[in-house]
Design an enzyme around this catalytic site. Structure first.
Site, PDB file in Angstrom:
ATOM      1  N   ASN A 212       0.840  -1.213   0.000  1.00 24.23           N
ATOM      2  CA  ASN A 212       0.000   0.000   0.000  1.00 24.23           C
ATOM      3  C   ASN A 212       0.868   1.253   0.000  1.00 24.23           C
ATOM      4  OD1 ASN A 212      -2.643  -0.911  -0.046  1.00 24.23           O
ATOM      5  ND2 ASN A 212      -2.777  -1.125   2.175  1.00 24.23           N
ATOM      6  N   GLU A 247      -6.206  -8.060   5.303  1.00 25.11           N
ATOM      7  CA  GLU A 247      -5.423  -8.898   4.374  1.00 25.11           C
ATOM      8  C   GLU A 247      -5.265 -10.296   4.958  1.00 25.11           C
ATOM      9  OE1 GLU A 247      -3.766  -8.147   7.237  1.00 25.11           O
ATOM     10  OE2 GLU A 247      -1.763  -8.330   6.323  1.00 25.11           O
TER      11      GLU A 247
HETATM   12  P1  GH3 Z   1       2.662  -8.681   8.428  1.00 27.63           P
HETATM   13  O1  GH3 Z   1       3.616  -9.339   7.533  1.00 27.63           O
HETATM   14  O2  GH3 Z   1       3.113  -8.656   9.853  1.00 27.63           O
HETATM   15  O3  GH3 Z   1       1.290  -9.221   8.310  1.00 27.63           O
HETATM   16  O4  GH3 Z   1       2.614  -7.139   8.020  1.00 27.63           O
HETATM   17  P2  GH3 Z   1       1.497  -6.371   7.217  1.00 27.63           P
HETATM   18  O5  GH3 Z   1       2.074  -5.114   6.695  1.00 27.63           O
HETATM   19  O6  GH3 Z   1       0.891  -7.270   6.209  1.00 27.63           O
HETATM   20  O7  GH3 Z   1       0.411  -6.162   8.333  1.00 27.63           O
HETATM   21  P3  GH3 Z   1      -0.207  -4.869   8.953  1.00 27.63           P
HETATM   22  O8  GH3 Z   1      -1.286  -5.386   9.863  1.00 27.63           O
HETATM   23  O9  GH3 Z   1       0.853  -3.982   9.562  1.00 27.63           O
HETATM   24  O10 GH3 Z   1      -0.877  -4.103   7.738  1.00 27.63           O
HETATM   25  C1  GH3 Z   1      -1.981  -4.559   7.070  1.00 27.63           C
HETATM   26  C2  GH3 Z   1      -2.381  -3.493   6.086  1.00 27.63           C
HETATM   27  O11 GH3 Z   1      -3.485  -3.930   5.289  1.00 27.63           O
HETATM   28  C3  GH3 Z   1      -2.811  -2.221   6.741  1.00 27.63           C
HETATM   29  C4  GH3 Z   1      -4.104  -1.839   6.086  1.00 27.63           C
HETATM   30  O12 GH3 Z   1      -4.132  -0.505   5.671  1.00 27.63           O
HETATM   31  C5  GH3 Z   1      -4.137  -2.746   4.880  1.00 27.63           C
HETATM   32  N1  GH3 Z   1      -5.495  -3.049   4.434  1.00 27.63           N
HETATM   33  C6  GH3 Z   1      -6.509  -3.573   5.153  1.00 27.63           C
HETATM   34  N2  GH3 Z   1      -7.618  -3.692   4.387  1.00 27.63           N
HETATM   35  C7  GH3 Z   1      -7.296  -3.229   3.156  1.00 27.63           C
HETATM   36  C8  GH3 Z   1      -8.019  -3.087   1.942  1.00 27.63           C
HETATM   37  O13 GH3 Z   1      -9.215  -3.425   1.814  1.00 27.63           O
HETATM   38  N3  GH3 Z   1      -7.355  -2.587   0.862  1.00 27.63           N
HETATM   39  C9  GH3 Z   1      -6.045  -2.203   0.952  1.00 27.63           C
HETATM   40  N4  GH3 Z   1      -5.454  -1.728  -0.133  1.00 27.63           N
HETATM   41  N5  GH3 Z   1      -5.365  -2.309   2.081  1.00 27.63           N
HETATM   42  C10 GH3 Z   1      -5.952  -2.809   3.176  1.00 27.63           C
HETATM   43 MG    MG Z   2      -0.145  -9.020   6.886  1.00 30.10          MG
HETATM   44 MG    MG Z   3      -2.971  -8.729   9.214  1.00 32.64          MG
END
Ligand code: GH3
Ligand code: MG
Ligand code: MG
Length: 335
Positions: A212, A247
């Site tokens: 992102n 995610e």
């Molecule tokens: P890790 O490997 O520890 O799982 O790190 P990560 O970056 O995958 O996990 P983190 O929980 O820090 O971040 C998850 C991100 O997913 C943050 C949030 O903005 C993004 N996200 C959640 N839902 C959506 C969505 O519907 N669309 C998009 N583009 N991003 C999303």
């Molecule tokens: Mg993650």
């Molecule tokens: Mg997560």
């Protein structure tokens, strides 16, 4: 008791039967039941002229059988008095059927007393016609029937769309959290009955926030959709896949013991990470971590999910892009 009401001459000359519309709607499935061969033949003839191709029954039991077919008829035209099961009994039975599919029931009878008409409608008939048959009246009443049926079908279709929207995730088209938790609950109940084991797999995309941050939220959405599609092709038709959170994905894999569920998880890991995913002008490998938990003794959905989450946490802590299997909470799960 057999009907002894002679159908009588058809009023409204057959020659006046209007031609069916040039582009008729798909023909409705129709059942006509009458114990009088003459009445039945006449109805079949008239309905044929009006563009219908009814299935016919000479008694109530046969009509009822036709009405329970998988390809449920939409209109039933039923003589009241027939040996065995009468038309009015069939109306009552039709109204007890589940409302997945509406059957429009018309009673066609020589009984024309007010109290009989009331009884017929109270039994569940949508319409009531008296013999002798008037072809123009029959046609007019069938137009009403078709209008109601069409409206019903639109309502059922709209209800299906709403049901689907309520249980699915808009972005990935997978089940949403509520939908997948329902699958966990159902599978848990089923495995209690059958004593068959089943597993859940919790999966979380690695470093998704970086995607992102680097490529923007919209590209992040595309990546989520692509990962969901890759997960979907790894599972069997009777497995369930849902978007558990941002995610994070949850899978329910019935009949899978721990090593089989581990294999499914590894297949998903390879399908996601094995081929880079397009992100804007470039492409990049995206990896996923997975936690597996298998239900082998009594447990709750919460305990199951919590154990899968612990396994996922371990996979993240151990370097990501890997599958870990639950070490179950003592007394709840056997590994
Ligand atoms: P890790 O490997 O520890 O799982 O790190 P990560 O970056 O995958 O996990 P983190 O929980 O820090 O971040 C998850 C991100 O997913 C943050 C949030 O903005 C993004 N996200 C959640 N839902 C959506 C969505 O519907 N669309 C998009 N583009 N991003 C999303
Ligand atoms: Mg993650
Ligand atoms: Mg997560």
């Amino acid at each position: 008791m057999a009907s002894n009401v002679f159908p009588g001459p058809v009023t409204g000359a057959v020659a006046h039967v209007p031609e069916p519309p040039a582009h008729p709607a798909p023909p409705l499935r129709m059942v006509v039941a009458d114990d009088s061969a003459l009445s039945l033949a006449m109805m079949q003839h008239l309905l044929g002229k009006l563009g219908f191709n009814p299935q016919v029954a000479r008694d109530g039991a046969s009509a009822w059988e036709l009405l329970q077919a998988e390809d449920v008829p939409t209109i039933a035209i039923l003589d009241w008095m027939m040996p065995g099961m009468e038309g009015i009994d069939i109306c009552r039975r039709i109204r007890q059927l589940s409302h997945q599919h509406y059957i429009y029931a018309m009673l066609l009878t020589g009984k024309s007393e007010k109290k009989e008409i009331i009884e017929g409608l109270q039994a569940g008939a949508d319409d009531y016609m008296t013999k002798p048959i008037n072809v123009e009246e029959l046609q007019a009443r069938l137009v009403v029937a078709q209008r109601i049926i069409h409206f019903q079908e639109e309502l059922f279709a709209a209800r299906e769309v709403l049901r689907n929207q309520a249980s699915h995730d808009y972005l990935t088209q997978l089940l949403n959290r509520g939908g997948i938790m329902e699958s966990v609950q159902q599978e848990l109940s089923r495995s209690r009955r059958t004593r068959e084991s089943f597993s859940v797999i919790l999966a979380d995309i690695d470093h998704f926030k970086q995607i992102n941050d680097t490529f923007g939220h919209l590209t992040g959405d595309d990546v989520l959709f692509e990962v969901a599609s890759r997960i979907k092709i790894c599972v069997r038709s009777y497995d369930s896949v849902g978007r558990y959170g941002g995610e994070e994905f949850l899978l329910v894999v019935p009949g899978c013991d721990q090593s089989q569920a581990f294999q499914v998880a590894e297949k998903i890991r390879q399908a996601v990470g094995g081929t880079p995913i397009r992100m804007g002008q470039t492409q990049k490998a995206v990896t996923i971590s997975l936690g597996v938990c298998t239900r082998t003794v009594e447990t709750s959905p919460e305990a199951l999910l919590s154990a899968a989450d612990s396994a996922l946490y371990l996979a993240k802590k151990s370097g990501r892009n890997r599958t870990e299997v639950s070490s179950a909470p003592a007394g709840l799960l056997k590994t």
